[in-house]
Design a protein around this motif. Structure first.
Motif, PDB file in Angstrom:
ATOM      1  N   ALA A   1       0.819  -1.212   0.000  1.00 44.66           N
ATOM      2  CA  ALA A   1       0.000   0.000   0.000  1.00 44.66           C
ATOM      3  C   ALA A   1       0.853   1.263   0.000  1.00 44.66           C
ATOM      4  CB  ALA A   1      -0.943  -0.020   1.206  1.00 44.66           C
ATOM      5  N   GLU A   2       1.932   1.241   0.765  1.00 46.83           N
ATOM      6  CA  GLU A   2       2.771   2.439   0.848  1.00 46.83           C
ATOM      7  C   GLU A   2       3.406   2.767  -0.496  1.00 46.83           C
ATOM      8  OE1 GLU A   2       6.542   4.180   3.469  1.00 46.83           O
ATOM      9  OE2 GLU A   2       5.829   2.122   3.747  1.00 46.83           O
TER      10      GLU A   2
ATOM     11  N   LEU B   1       2.335   1.856  -3.527  1.00 47.12           N
ATOM     12  CA  LEU B   1       1.300   2.279  -4.476  1.00 47.12           C
ATOM     13  C   LEU B   1       0.828   3.700  -4.181  1.00 47.12           C
ATOM     14  CD1 LEU B   1      -0.806  -1.010  -4.676  1.00 47.12           C
ATOM     15  CD2 LEU B   1       0.737  -0.107  -6.417  1.00 47.12           C
ATOM     16  N   TYR B   2       0.700   4.021  -2.895  1.00 49.23           N
ATOM     17  CA  TYR B   2       0.285   5.370  -2.503  1.00 49.23           C
ATOM     18  C   TYR B   2       1.338   6.403  -2.901  1.00 49.23           C
ATOM     19  CZ  TYR B   2      -0.515   9.333   0.642  1.00 49.23           C
ATOM     20  OH  TYR B   2      -0.684  10.591   1.154  1.00 49.23           O
TER      21      TYR B   2
ATOM     22  N   LEU C   1       1.322   6.930  -6.571  1.00 54.42           N
ATOM     23  CA  LEU C   1       0.144   7.684  -7.000  1.00 54.42           C
ATOM     24  C   LEU C   1       0.342   9.184  -6.808  1.00 54.42           C
ATOM     25  CD1 LEU C   1      -2.793   7.128  -8.031  1.00 54.42           C
ATOM     26  CD2 LEU C   1      -3.508   7.253  -5.655  1.00 54.42           C
TER      27      LEU C   1
ATOM     28  N   MET D   1      -5.887  -1.769  -1.517  1.00 53.91           N
ATOM     29  CA  MET D   1      -6.433  -0.517  -2.027  1.00 53.91           C
ATOM     30  C   MET D   1      -7.489   0.078  -1.107  1.00 53.91           C
ATOM     31  SD  MET D   1      -5.224   0.765  -4.793  1.00 53.91           S
ATOM     32  CE  MET D   1      -4.084   0.343  -6.087  1.00 53.91           C
TER      33      MET D   1
ATOM     34  N   SER E   1      -3.895   0.896   4.001  1.00 52.50           N
ATOM     35  CA  SER E   1      -4.223   0.749   2.583  1.00 52.50           C
ATOM     36  C   SER E   1      -4.008   2.093   1.893  1.00 52.50           C
ATOM     37  CB  SER E   1      -5.675   0.292   2.417  1.00 52.50           C
ATOM     38  OG  SER E   1      -6.567   1.297   2.881  1.00 52.50           O
ATOM     39  N   VAL E   2      -4.161   2.087   0.581  1.00 54.83           N
ATOM     40  CA  VAL E   2      -4.056   3.336  -0.177  1.00 54.83           C
ATOM     41  C   VAL E   2      -5.184   4.278   0.223  1.00 54.83           C
ATOM     42  CG1 VAL E   2      -4.094   4.353  -2.487  1.00 54.83           C
ATOM     43  CG2 VAL E   2      -2.910   2.186  -2.105  1.00 54.83           C
TER      44      VAL E   2
ATOM     45  N   ARG F   1      -4.608   5.930   3.642  1.00 51.80           N
ATOM     46  CA  ARG F   1      -3.587   6.986   3.549  1.00 51.80           C
ATOM     47  C   ARG F   1      -4.152   8.243   2.899  1.00 51.80           C
ATOM     48  NH1 ARG F   1      -0.722   2.307   3.818  1.00 51.80           N
ATOM     49  NH2 ARG F   1       1.399   2.408   4.709  1.00 51.80           N
TER      50      ARG F   1
END
Length: 625
Positions: A240-241, A243-244, A247, A272, A278-279, A282
């Motif tokens: 998650a970190e 991907l965040y 993004l 997600m 999760s994203v 966050r």
């Protein structure tokens, strides 16, 4: 003589044996010293044109071959003598700089003029739009010179695959992304994201932005970026970190303020959409009040997939068996066409049931019901003639009236339209009829439970969106039921801040008097599409704040279909023959396609594409670097 200089059983000193070239024991051999990259190599006339320091201090890197090597002078010199390296270096020295067409004013006599620059950019756009391998450009320019010997433009075009790739990535694609970034700096927008693995087993994350476009006057979902999920340095980075950060990094790179983000949509996986770590969690911390929405299509698929477990497995097996039996045999398909003509049925092909999307089974079911009688005759003939186990199972299923009844049920429940039922043969078997009713009841019960589990029926935003429906916005009677927009405005604090009471009051006042104003208009406003309706309201007078609010709310996410469309485009682009395309090149090609196409209803192609001034002068400083 010391004992250290002797080998047991040998009186000759080690130093003497080394000079004579004699064999040494492993312990006696001098250890190889690791060398670091030396900056003076960059000033060496034989190395300075192509050598550079790698990220690792113990390695050197070739600028042109993109290959790292041990930082030892012998290894580096041997690399410089290699045939592949010599060929690449020779071609690079002959290739014209990108400055020759990005500079607005030519500074040397042999630089191409603006019309040739335009021709090269349009040709690159043609390659990107039609997914043509860039390798084809190696012959195209020479072919154009041979076909048009009297054309000065054709004679001056010099564009091989490297330059074609550079124009797509660094000129058209970069210009499109800069233009989109400038738009996102001034509007509210939502982020949509999804992941997929391409034919080259590269897992990428797609980012799509959803916003109101002033030019097309519609809500647009536009591709923003494709980035790798797994890092080569850290294979465990798909969390998650990571991907965040990926993004938000792409937004920070273009100085797009996070305050403009009003919504986030993705599939419902834990990384997600989980409540913790999760994203989405966050984003709730960094963007308070953001609207989070799971993809309604993914959720619907999960509901149907769970409910279909209560139906006989043979329903799905029949669709797959028929497709697998026919897909690879031209003879079998030709024989089936004869039965279709005999039954006076359109010769449509049997569709492929998807492995991962139960909702796609609806089209498969409809097609099988359409072709049922022809398939029944065909497999009866095939079973009696060949006596194959595969045809035997299909034959018995097609002749089972309850199997067809289950297909009628699926045909009704999946696309939600009804058709007639054949009850004449069914009432003769009350026990199977009872079992059929029970399975259908369990299907509906399970689907209902899953829908309640996956959809928030009391969502504070979605439950109030009917206020913005055009027919309600223009109706005075609806004001009796919903006299104020305050409940909706308080539910979306990132669009209308809670402390901005003056703006909230202004929007609410415009909402109350809108029906009276529309009655007095000479021209009727189209109410078919909500975004077109509110775009028209924006231009009729003192209703800009209300229209901006409505268009921002309509920009909130609901499904990931646009991300899936991007992945479909990538699959058409990155094929078996082009499986070495890297993510940066794909990004440039996707942005180029998007720039050429324009809006979703523009109908533009590469024929209409005209390079703008920004493309001719794009980023001279970057080229100098």
């Amino acid at each position: 003589m010391d004992d250290d200089d002797n080998t047991p059983g040998c009186s000759t000193p080690k130093k003497t044996r080394m000079m004579r070239g004699g064999d040494l024991d492993r312990e006696e051999k001098p250890k190889h010293r690791t060398q670091k990259f030396r900056s003076e190599w960059k000033t060496d006339s034989a190395l300075r044109d192509w050598i550079e320091q790698d990220a690792d201090d113990l390695k050197a890197r070739c600028k042109f071959c993109k290959v790292s090597m041990v930082a030892e002078l012998t290894v580096i010199k041997n690399r410089g003598k290699g045939k592949k390296h010599t060929s690449i270096l020779s071609n690079a020295s002959k290739q014209k700089s990108m400055m020759c067409f990005t500079s607005k004013t030519p500074t040397v006599q042999n630089k191409i003029n603006k019309s040739v620059q335009q021709a090269e950019i349009k040709l690159a756009g043609y390659f990107a739009e039609h997914n043509i391998p860039f390798l084809a450009s190696d012959h195209l320019t020479d072919l154009l010179k041979d076909i048009f010997p009297d054309s000065d433009i054709a004679k001056s075009i010099s564009m091989k695959r490297t330059k074609t790739t550079a124009i797509i990535k660094n000129v058209i694609g970069a210009t499109q992304k800069n233009e989109l970034a400038s738009i996102l700096k001034g509007v509210h927008f939502s982020l949509l994201t999804d992941e997929s693995t391409d034919i080259g087993t590269v897992k990428t994350s797609c980012v799509v932005v959803r916003y109101y476009d002033k030019d097309s006057k519609r809500i647009e979902s536009t591709f923003w970026e494709l980035h790798n999920v797994f890092s080569s340095n850290n294979p465990s980075s798909a969390n998650a970190e990571h991907l965040y950060n990926g993004l938000l990094k792409t937004l920070h790179d273009f100085n797009i303020p996070l305050t403009n983000i009003i919504g986030f949509g993705s599939d419902g996986c834990n990384v997600m959409m989980g409540d913790h770590n999760s994203v989405a969690s966050r984003l709730r911390d960094s963007c308070p009040g953001i609207f989070i929405m799971k993809c309604v299509r993914h959720s619907a698929h999960l509901c149907v997939s769970e409910a279909c477990k209560y139906l006989p497995r043979s329903c799905e097996d029949l669709a797959r068996n028929i497709y697998n039996f026919l897909k690879s045999s031209s003879k079998r398909q030709s024989e089936l066409v004869q039965f279709q003509k005999f039954m006076d049925i359109e010769p449509h092909k049997v569709l492929h049931p998807s492995q991962t999307r139960w909702l796609s089974l609806g089209a498969v079911v409809s097609r099988l019901l359409e072709q049922w009688e022809a398939l029944k005759l065909y497999f009866a003939d095939a079973y009696l003639a060949q006596r194959l186990i595969a045809t035997e199972q299909i034959y018995h299923n097609l002749n089972d009236p309850f199997m067809k009844l289950f297909y009628y049920f699926l045909d009704w429940i999946l696309p939600m339209f009804n058709k007639h039922k054949e009850k004449a043969e069914i009432v003769n078997d009350p026990s199977r009829l009872k079992d059929f009713y029970e399975k259908c009841r369990q299907f509906l019960q399970s689907a209902t439970v899953e829908i309640k589990k996956r959809y928030n029926m009391n969502d504070p935003v979605l439950s109030k969106l009917k206020m913005l429906k055009p027919i309600n916005a223009i109706t005075l009677s609806f004001r009796d039921e919903t006299p104020s927009l305050m409940p909706l405005m308080t539910a979306v604090p990132r669009i209308v801040p809670e402390d901005n009471t003056q703006l909230m009051q202004s929007i609410d006042s415009q909402w109350r008097r809108l029906p009276l104003t529309l009655v007095g208009l000479k021209e009727n406003i189209d109410i078919k599409y909500p975004d077109s309706f509110w775009s028209a309201v924006k231009n009729i007078g003192d209703y800009g704040e209300l229209a901006d609010f409505a268009l921002s709310v309509l920009s909130l996410p609901h499904a990931n279909a646009d991300c899936e469309r991007v992945f479909s485009t990538v699959n058409c682009m990155k094929t078996k023959l082009r499986n070495r395309l890297n993510t940066d090149t794909i990004n440039g090609a996707l942005h180029t396609k998007q720039h050429i196409k324009g809006g979703r209803e523009s109908g533009k192609t590469c024929v209409h594409f005209q390079p703008n001034d920004e493309m001719f002068r794009f980023d001279d400083n970057e080229e100098e670097d």
